[in-house]
Write an enzyme that holds these catalytic residues in place. Structure first.
Site, PDB file in Angstrom:
ATOM      1  N   TRP A 128       0.874  -1.179   0.000  1.00  0.00           N
ATOM      2  CA  TRP A 128       0.000   0.000   0.000  1.00  0.00           C
ATOM      3  C   TRP A 128       0.911   1.229   0.000  1.00  0.00           C
ATOM      4  O   TRP A 128       1.811   1.327   0.833  1.00  0.00           O
ATOM      5  CB  TRP A 128      -0.864  -0.043   1.271  1.00  0.00           C
ATOM      6  N   ASP A 209      -0.204  -4.973   9.559  1.00  0.00           N
ATOM      7  CA  ASP A 209      -1.237  -4.014   9.155  1.00  0.00           C
ATOM      8  C   ASP A 209      -2.454  -4.805   8.680  1.00  0.00           C
ATOM      9  O   ASP A 209      -2.443  -5.408   7.607  1.00  0.00           O
ATOM     10  CB  ASP A 209      -0.710  -3.108   8.038  1.00  0.00           C
ATOM     11  N   LYS A 244     -13.184  -0.916   6.414  1.00  0.00           N
ATOM     12  CA  LYS A 244     -13.779  -1.786   5.388  1.00  0.00           C
ATOM     13  C   LYS A 244     -14.729  -2.796   6.000  1.00  0.00           C
ATOM     14  O   LYS A 244     -15.819  -2.999   5.493  1.00  0.00           O
ATOM     15  CB  LYS A 244     -12.684  -2.556   4.638  1.00  0.00           C
TER      16      LYS A 244
END
Ligand code: KET
Length: 394
Positions: A128, A209, A244
Site C-alpha cells: 500500500w 497491518d 472496510k
C-alpha cells in the site's frame, strides 16, 4: 510567505477518487479506492451498524472527551476480536484506539521512532503506497523485501523468506496478515510458519497491518500469523482498521495493539502510546468506536455482523469477471483473479493500459494495475470486462 511551497503531486489512490468524482460520464466505474459497494453500487450502512446506532441514540450520552487511549469497552472488544481465546493478560498487551488503520500505523511509527533511533522498516514489494508516506513521515528509512512474482502472478516466496532471514536483529518488518494490498496474494499457512520461524530466529519486530480481517477465509483464520507470534511469545505491533469490515470509512475507527512478552512492559508501552496520542491529536473521536463496541459486545449483533462480513467477501464478482474476461480473451489465463484474496485484483495492466481504461471507457483503476473487485456489480461487470479485454488486445 508561502511561495517556496511546491505543488502537491497528489496521491495515487485518493487523487484518483477526486478525478472520478469530477468525471461527468454516467457510465463511469470506480475500481480505484478500496471501498466495498453493494449490488446497486452504493456504499452500504450495515444493518448491525444501524441497530447499534439506534440503541446508542436512545440514551444520548454527552459528547465528552474520550481518554487518550480511547474508549475502554471498545479497546476490550478489539482485543477480543483480534486475539479471541488467546487474548494475552493486561500486563502483556497495550491497546489504543486510533483514527482508522492509518492512525494506528502513524502512532506506532512515532513510538518506534522515539525509542529506536534511526529506524528502518522493511516493506513488501509492492505494498500500500501510504506505508511509505507514513513511515518516512515519522522518520523511518524504508527498504523493500521481495513479495510479488509478476511471472507467476503469485508469491515470490523463496526470495521473500531469504531476505527476511537475512535482516539484522531488531529490524522492523511490515506484514499484511491477509488480503495483501495491492496484490491479493497471501502466503499459505505453511509459508507463514516459515516466516514466523525466521522472525523468531532473527529477533525481528513484526508490524502487522490488518485492514481486511474476515475478507479472506474467516475472522479467526485471517489473523493466524498474528496469533502464532503471540503463541510463541514474539513481540509485535498490530494496527487494525474497521473502515472496510464495518463499512465505517469516514468514522475513522481503528486500533493499535502492542504485544509485550515481558511481564509489566505493557504499562510503560501504553503510557508512551498515550503520550504519542496526546501530542498528536490528544484523544480519538467517539461515535464510530461506540458503534463497533456495541456490535462486537452483543452476541446476536456480532453473529449478524459476521454474516455481513461474508457478503462483502466479493467471491462472486471475482468469478464473474474471471468468466467474462476468459471468454473475451481466450488466449490469456485469468485464473489469478480467483486465487487472490480480499477487495483487490492485481491485473498486470500497465500504466498506459490503466490510462486507456480511464480515458476511453471511464473505468478507474490504480496506476499499479490494481482494481477494486468490490466496486463491481451485475450492472457494470460486463462493461468492465469488455473494456479490459479491449485494452489487453491493444
Ligand atoms: N492499511 C491497508 C493495508 C489499507 O489498504 C488501508 C486502506 C489502510 C491501512 C488505511 O485504513 P484506514 O482505516 O482507512 O485508515 N486502503 C484503501 C484506502 C486508502 O488508500 O486510504 C486503499 O488502498 O484503497
Amino acid at each position: 510567505m508561502f511561495s517556496h511551497l511546491p505543488p502537491y503531486a497528489g496521491d495515487p489512490i485518493l487523487s484518483l477518487m477526486e478525478q472520478y468524482l469530477r468525471d461527468e460520464r454516467p457510465a463511469k466505474v470506480n475500481l480505484g479506492i478500496g471501498v466495498y459497494a453493494d449490488g446497486q453500487g452504493a456504499i452500504p450502512v450495515l444493518a448491525t451498524v444501524r441497530a447499534a446506532d439506534a440503541e446508542l441514540a436512545k440514551v444520548q450520552a454527552p459528547f465528552t472527551y474520550l481518554p487518550m487511549e480511547g474508549h475502554a469497552g471498545y479497546r476490550q472488544a478489539v482485543a477480543q476480536l483480534l486475539f479471541g481465546a488467546d487474548q494475552p493478560a493486561p500486563e502483556h498487551l497495550a491497546v489504543v484506539q486510533t483514527l482508522g488503520g492509518s492512525g494506528a500505523l502513524k502512532v506506532g511509527a512515532d513510538l518506534i521512532a522515539r525509542f529506536f533511533p534511526q529506524p528502518t522498516i522493511w516493506i513488501p514489494d509492492p505494498t500500500w503506497d501510504n506505508h511509505i508516506g507514513i513511515f518516512e513521515g515519522a522518520g523511518f528509512k524504508t527498504e523493500r523485501y521481495p513479495y510479488y512474482d509478476a511471472q507467476t502472478k503469485g508469491l515470490a516466496f523463496d526470495a521473500m523468506l531469504g531476505k527476511i532471514a537475512a535482516l539484522p536483529k531488531g529490524a522492523v518488518l511490515l506484514l499484511h496478515p491477509c488480503c495483501h494490498n495491492p496484490t491479493g496474494v497471501d502466503p499459505t499457512r505453511a509459508q507463514w510458519e516459515q516466516i514466523v520461524d525466521a522472525i523468531e530466529r532473527g529477533g525481528l519486530l513484526p508490524f502487522f497491518d490488518l485492514a481486511y480481517q474476515g475478507f479472506a477465509q474467516s475472522l479467526d483464520d485471517d489473523v493466524w500469523p498474528v496469533r502464532e507470534c503471540l503463541r510463541r511469545g514474539i513481540a509485535f505491533f498490530l494496527g487494525n482498521s474497521f473502515s472496510k469490515i464495518f463499512s465505517l470509512y469516514g468514522e475513522r475507527v481503528g486500533a493499535l495493539s502492542v504485544f509485550c512478552p515481558q511481564k509489566n512492559e505493557a504499562a510503560n508501552v501504553l503510557g508512551q502510546l498515550k503520550l504519542t496520542v496526546r501530542r498528536n491529536y490528544s484523544s480519538p473521536p467517539m461515535h464510530g468506536a461506540l458503534v463497533v463496541a456495541k456490535v462486537l459486545g452483543d452476541a446476536a449483533l456480532r453473529t449478524q455482523w459476521q454474516a455481513e462480513v461474508e457478503t462483502m467477501r466479493v467471491r462472486d464478482m471475482r468469478s464473474k469477471l474471471h468468466q467474462q474476461l476468459s471468454r473475451a480473451v481466450p488466449d490469456r489465463d485469468f485464473g489469478f483473479l480467483l486465487r487472490q484474496n480480499g477487495m483487490f485484483g492485481y491485473t498486470g495492466l500497465t500504466v498506459a493500459q490503466v490510462d486507456r481504461l480511464r480515458e476511453e471507457f471511464g473505468v478507474y483503476a490504480v496506476g499499479s494495475g490494481r482494481i477494486c473487485v468490490a466496486g463491481l456489480n451485475d450492472g457494470n461487470v460486463a462493461r468492465v470486462a469488455e473494456a479490459m479485454a479491449e485494452v489487453l488486445r491493444g
